[in-house]
Structures are given as structure tokens and as C-alpha cells.
Write an enzyme that holds these catalytic residues in place. Structure first.
Site, PDB file in Angstrom:
ATOM      1  N   GLU A 138      43.205  38.616  43.619  1.00 19.38           N
ATOM      2  CA  GLU A 138      42.506  37.927  42.534  1.00 19.38           C
ATOM      3  C   GLU A 138      41.440  36.958  43.018  1.00 19.38           C
ATOM      4  OE1 GLU A 138      44.788  34.496  40.526  1.00 19.38           O
ATOM      5  OE2 GLU A 138      46.364  35.865  41.152  1.00 19.38           O
ATOM      6  N   SER A 139      41.381  36.680  44.312  1.00 21.12           N
ATOM      7  CA  SER A 139      40.316  35.835  44.853  1.00 21.12           C
ATOM      8  C   SER A 139      38.978  36.558  44.891  1.00 21.12           C
ATOM      9  CB  SER A 139      40.697  35.362  46.255  1.00 21.12           C
ATOM     10  OG  SER A 139      41.070  36.457  47.068  1.00 21.12           O
TER      11      SER A 139
END
Length: 251
Positions: free
Chosen positions: A51-52
Site C-alpha cells: 500500500e506504500s
């Protein structure tokens, strides 16, 4: 045959659920171990998404967090967090979301927020949601991996952080959630899948050497058992070698 631990059996069973060519939104911890094991083994074309903003990450060791530089250094592309969620996740472009949990109930609802009935004054305040609610809502399906005990497998979660099947079949559709929700739960004792009629988690496979009574005793609700209960194949020497090499590299 090579000896193995219950955690190794869990990681191998979870990894096997991921097919070559799939895209997988990966949570940190046990999900990341399983996903990286799969990519190093039977699924070299598995695309790992964190998700980064790291797409197609190929870490040489297990990442410490979604912000671990190893993910960006080995990714095919690094995009913004809004792009990951708005373009890749929410439109249903990702096959599998792989999540962990602090609590899981019989309908696959996940709690990673608080332990205890009082949100303002909980017994334990957990790390929170992160991107898990969106992953649980929008991935085409969700796999959950966690160690099994009556503390983690509860009749009703203290807080619904990430929606599974709500109170039963049809709840996701009524809320307009596009993904299928949890389709597989992998523990250190066996595998569970939602009943097609009720969406209640049902024991479908036992890991080698585990008895049904053990799983029932480690579950906080009256666990249903499939009539055609199977046995998970034991880890192969190749799977254990890859897993142990990955673990050593991450020490």
C-alpha cells in the site's frame, strides 16, 4: 521426511493459495511471508503490491513495514498511495488481498483496532486499520492468515475494522461491496472457507497431525466441519528450503 513447525505449515499452506500470474495486495507480517514464499517458489509471476505504492515488489528479505526501502528498490514501479487505492484497488483490478488479524469472527470480519467493548477505554489499542478496510472491500477475494486460538477466533469481534461477510450471506451485496470478501482462512491448524449458503466459516482441511477436536477447542464459536474434510499436504523439502532461506535473510 523433513520436520517442520506449525507456523511453517501455515505459511506454506497460505503460499499455495496464490497462483502464478495473480496480483496480490500484501499485508505485513504473516501475509507477506506467505506471498514472498509463493513468488520465490511455484508462482514466480505473482505480482506483489504494497500500500506504500510499490507495484511488483521483489524483496530479497521480508519487509519490516510497508515503508521498507527494500520494497521500493525492488519494485517494477512506485506510484502514489492515492493511485494505489483509487486506480488499482477500488476498481477491482487486484485479484487477492492477503490480510492478518487480531480477531476474526465466524463471518470473516476482522478487528485490528481495539480489544474490549469500550472503544474509548479499550483493554488493548491495536495498530488500527491502515489500508485493510479498502483491501477487504475491493479486492476480488480476500485470504486471511493468523494463528488460531479462542483469543483470535471469536464469536463476535470487538470492533469491525475490515468487513468480511457481516452477519451472513448477502450483507456485502446489500452494502455494494464489489469484492467477494474472505474466501479462505489459513491457520496453524487447518483451512476454513465460507459456507456457500450462509457465508459462515467452515473447517474444510486439517493440517497433518491435527485433530478436529483441537480446532474446535481453539475456536470461540461452534465451528462447523465440512462433510468432506480434507488433509493439507505436508510441506515439501523445496518449500521448506525456500521458506527457511527467506526467514534467515530477514533475521
Amino acid at each position: 521426511m523433513t520436520e517442520y513447525t506449525s507456523d511453517e505449515m501455515m505459511s506454506v499452506a497460505a503460499a499455495r493459495a496464490l497462483g502464478d500470474g495473480m496480483s496480490c495486495f500484501v499485508g505485513i507480517g504473516l501475509p507477506s511471508t506467505a506471498a514472498n514464499l509463493a513468488r520465490r517458489g511455484h508462482a514466480p509471476n505473482l505480482t506483489l503490491i504494497y500500500e506504500s505504492g510499490c507495484l511488483g515488489a521483489k524483496p530479497s528479505r521480508l519487509p519490516l513495514s510497508i515503508g521498507d526501502g527494500e520494497l521500493a528498490d525492488t519494485a517494477d514501479a512506485v506510484v502514489s498511495v492515492p493511485e494505489v487505492f483509487n486506480y488499482w484497488l477500488q476498481p477491482g483490478r487486484i485479484d487477492v488481498g492477503f490480510l492478518g488479524a487480531a480477531q476474526l469472527d465466524k463471518f470473516g470480519n476482522i478487528n485490528t483496532t481495539v480489544i474490549g467493548p469500550d472503544y474509548a477505554n479499550p483493554k488493548v489499542r491495536l495498530p488500527g486499520a491502515g489500508g485493510a478496510p479498502e483491501i477487504a472491500a475491493s479486492c476480488r477475494e480476500v485470504f486471511v492468515v493468523l494463528r488460531q486460538s479462542t483469543r483470535t477466533f471469536v464469536e463476535k469481534v470487538d470492533f469491525v475494522t475490515s468487513f468480511g461477510h457481516g452477519t451472513g450471506k448477502g450483507d456485502r451485496e446489500r452494502l455494494g461491496l464489489p469484492g467477494a470478501g474472505p474466501t479462505l482462512v489459513v491457520t496453524d491448524l487447518g483451512l476454513m472457507r465460507p459456507d456457500p449458503e450462509t457465508s459462515e466459516l467452515t473447517l474444510t482441511e486439517l493440517h497433518p497431525g491435527v485433530e478436529v477436536d483441537q480446532v474446535v477447542a481453539a475456536t470461540g464459536w461452534k465451528l462447523k466441519v465440512a462433510g468432506d474434510l480434507g488433509t493439507t499436504p505436508a510441506p515439501t523439502e523445496a518449500e521448506l528450503r525456500i521458506l527457511r532461506d527467506l526467514t534467515r535473510a530477514s533475521a
